[in-house]
Design an enzyme around this catalytic site. Structure first.
Site, mmCIF file in Angstrom:
data_model
loop_
_atom_site.group_PDB
_atom_site.id
_atom_site.type_symbol
_atom_site.label_atom_id
_atom_site.label_comp_id
_atom_site.label_asym_id
_atom_site.label_seq_id
_atom_site.Cartn_x
_atom_site.Cartn_y
_atom_site.Cartn_z
ATOM 1 N N LYS A 79 31.450 78.024 76.139
ATOM 2 C CA LYS A 79 32.482 77.391 75.313
ATOM 3 C C LYS A 79 33.652 76.975 76.206
ATOM 4 O O LYS A 79 34.041 77.715 77.120
ATOM 5 C CB LYS A 79 32.954 78.383 74.242
ATOM 6 C CG LYS A 79 33.913 77.792 73.216
ATOM 7 C CD LYS A 79 34.266 78.811 72.139
ATOM 8 C CE LYS A 79 35.167 78.239 71.066
ATOM 9 N NZ LYS A 79 35.496 79.208 70.000
ATOM 10 N N SER A 154 34.680 77.587 65.343
ATOM 11 C CA SER A 154 35.026 76.606 66.336
ATOM 12 C C SER A 154 34.019 76.502 67.484
ATOM 13 O O SER A 154 34.043 75.501 68.207
ATOM 14 C CB SER A 154 36.408 76.937 66.914
ATOM 15 O OG SER A 154 36.393 78.189 67.567
ATOM 16 N N SER A 178 34.521 82.347 64.494
ATOM 17 C CA SER A 178 34.080 81.194 65.284
ATOM 18 C C SER A 178 32.785 81.356 66.075
ATOM 19 O O SER A 178 32.283 80.380 66.615
ATOM 20 C CB SER A 178 35.181 80.770 66.245
ATOM 21 O OG SER A 178 36.100 79.982 65.542
HETATM 22 N N1 GLN Z 1 37.737 79.072 61.434
HETATM 23 C C1 GLN Z 1 38.733 80.028 61.795
HETATM 24 C C2 GLN Z 1 40.035 79.342 62.090
HETATM 25 O O1 GLN Z 1 40.088 78.173 61.963
HETATM 26 C C3 GLN Z 1 38.264 80.869 62.918
HETATM 27 C C4 GLN Z 1 38.611 80.370 64.265
HETATM 28 C C5 GLN Z 1 38.100 81.233 65.342
HETATM 29 O O2 GLN Z 1 37.460 82.258 65.113
HETATM 30 N N2 GLN Z 1 38.441 80.870 66.560
HETATM 31 O O3 GLN Z 1 40.990 79.971 62.439
#
Ligand code: GLN
Length: 473
Positions: A79, A154, A178
């Site tokens: 990532k 994400s 994410s």
């Molecule tokens: N979807 C969640 C957010 O937008 C989780 C993001 C993440 O875990 N980095 O914050």
């Protein structure tokens, strides 16, 4: 045999038996990227030449009779918020578009020691904020199961790369879901480890009290392999622990699995509900005792997350000021350098959260929002502690919906935030959580099930996950 379709375990076996070479394996993955990634867009950059050069060096060692470790020669995707020395690392933001890492993240250092190959850096929502990769400054990633739909986020690029066989496994980061949510939407395995089990040194911080790096793989066994390689105490991250998980667990027949009643209410897609119920039956048939449990503060988890996370985001992202890192917009006054750089460098979601975070931390509102949310976070943690006195793990859906279409939720941030409803509690409580493929919807979209465990008890999650995988086959 398509080498890029192998699991880590299978590839390692073939490498040690000299049935394949590391070069063949790397070339097969690079070939898959070449033929598919123009469409999927899982990668922001592919390190083709490096991967081949390292594979050749490894082949020479194997030819000399060297013993190789489990991850040697395994092509991994990383990532784009995890630092690899000398490579660009952008967090999918204009702010860091041309930024290069000056050191290796601890997880990268550990994987390099194992001889893993890095095939490229994967797309994500900007600074890991989002659930669809639509917030990437460099274009969205598509779901390999249906390219009209999002892969989740994400870590959407990492999950899509694993699902499209464009790598053998990947690293993601999970602050509120994410790793698990894109794993569920792409039909692969994702682990959010116990807070403090994997070093965050060299991870571009989003919300430091919630962030953890973890694996995205095609089997539970592979998730364990990658986790074993990256976990453990690190002097560069004072929140990491010496504590290791127990590999030996009690037999399935002595395990108790909790079903939290608060997780099966309105908003949950009926097909997902059915699939999780069927999964519960599979566990029951294997002798696992099932019990209904209650996590009474669940209804507040999302609100708590969307107060604490932006507060930490606003503090962590203050460093991007046009002076120290990345983008810098020239201006006559210092303040204007800050303002112009941040206006140009951050996308709308990052800006929304910085504003929200600055608000909840501001003098007049700090107690009403930030302090209050910290108190409720403690209650959520206690909910888990008391449930784990009765059961060994908790089962739930990973997401309330299957993969949605591009644009479906982008104009309504709240509906996007609701995607995190089942994943956020594990981050707030610091407990480990594993998402594994549980089946498909009528539209042939993957459905994920989530197993949450006691802190530093990834072992139980792996044992349950493997049992489920083999029962499903
Ligand atoms: N979807 C969640 C957010 O937008 C989780 C993001 C993440 O875990 N980095 O914050």
């Amino acid at each position: 045999m398509e080498l890029n379709n192998l699991t880590i375990k299978e590839a390692h076996g073939l490498l040690t038996e000299k049935q394949i070479s590391a070069k063949d394996l790397a070339e097969s993955v690079l070939g898959a990227i070449k033929s598919r990634d123009a469409d999927i867009h899982a990668y922001l950059e592919v390190f083709g030449g490096d991967a081949i050069a390292e594979a050749l060096a490894l082949d020479a060692r194997i030819a000399e009779g060297d013993h190789i470790s489990m991850l040697a020669g395994i092509p991994l995707a990383i990532k784009d918020n995890i630092l690899i020395k000398g490579k660009r690392v952008s967090a999918a933001s204009r702010m860091l578009e041309t930024y290069r890492a000056s050191y290796d993240a601890t997880v990268i250092e550990r994987l390099k020691k194992e001889g893993a190959l890095f095939v490229g850096r994967t797309n994500m929502d900007e600074f890991a904020m989002g659930s669809s990769t639509e917030n990437s400054a460099f274009g969205a990633t598509k779901n390999p199961h249906d390219t009209s739909r999002v892969p989740g986020g994400s870590s959407g690029g990492s999950a899509a790369a694993v699902a499209a066989f464009e790598c053998l496994a990947a690293l993601g980061s999970d602050t509120g879901g994410s790793i698990r949510q894109p794993a569920a939407l792409c039909g692969v395995v994702g682990l959010k480890p116990t807070y403090g089990s994997v070093s965050r040194s060299g991870l571009i911080a989003m919300a430091s009290s919630l962030d953890q790096i973890g694996p995205i793989t095609r089997s539970v066994e592979d998730a364990e392999i990658v986790f074993d390689a990256i976990r453990g105490h690190d002097p560069l991250d004072s929140t990491t622990s010496e504590r290791a998980y127990e590999k030996e667990t009690k037999p399935l027949q002595q395990m108790r699995l909790g079903v939290p009643k608060e997780y099966f209410v309105g908003g949950l897609d009926p097909e997902i509900k059915q699939t999780i119920e069927a999964a519960i039956e599979i566990f029951q048939n294997q002798g696992v005792a099932i019990e209904e449990v209650s996590l009474p503060h669940t209804e507040h988890a999302l609100s708590v997350y969307y107060v604490l996370m932006p507060a930490e985001v606003s503090a962590n992202l203050a460093r991007f000021d046009g002076i120290r890192y990345g983008l810098s917009e020239p201006a006559d006054k210092l303040f204007d350098v800050y303002a112009k750089t941040r206006e140009r460098g951050f996308g709308p979601e990052a800006r929304r959260r910085i504003i929200l975070g600055s608000y909840v931390l501001s003098a007049g509102y700090y107690d009403a929002y930030y302090t209050k949310a910290q108190k409720v976070r403690a209650l959520i943690r206690k909910d888990f502690e008391s449930v784990f006195e009765r059961v060994d793990a908790i089962i739930s859906p990973t997401t309330p919906t299957t993969a949605f279409r591009f644009g479906e939720k982008t104009n309504d941030p709240l509906s996007m935030y609701l995607e995190d409803i089942y994943t956020v509690p594990a981050n707030l409580a610091g407990v480990p959580a594993l998402s594994i493929p549980a089946g498909f919807s009528k539209e042939k979209l993957p459905i994920g099930l989530q197993l949450m465990g006691r802190i530093f008890d990834e072992g139980t999650l792996f044992a349950l996950g493997k049992a489920f995988e083999s029962a499903k086959q």
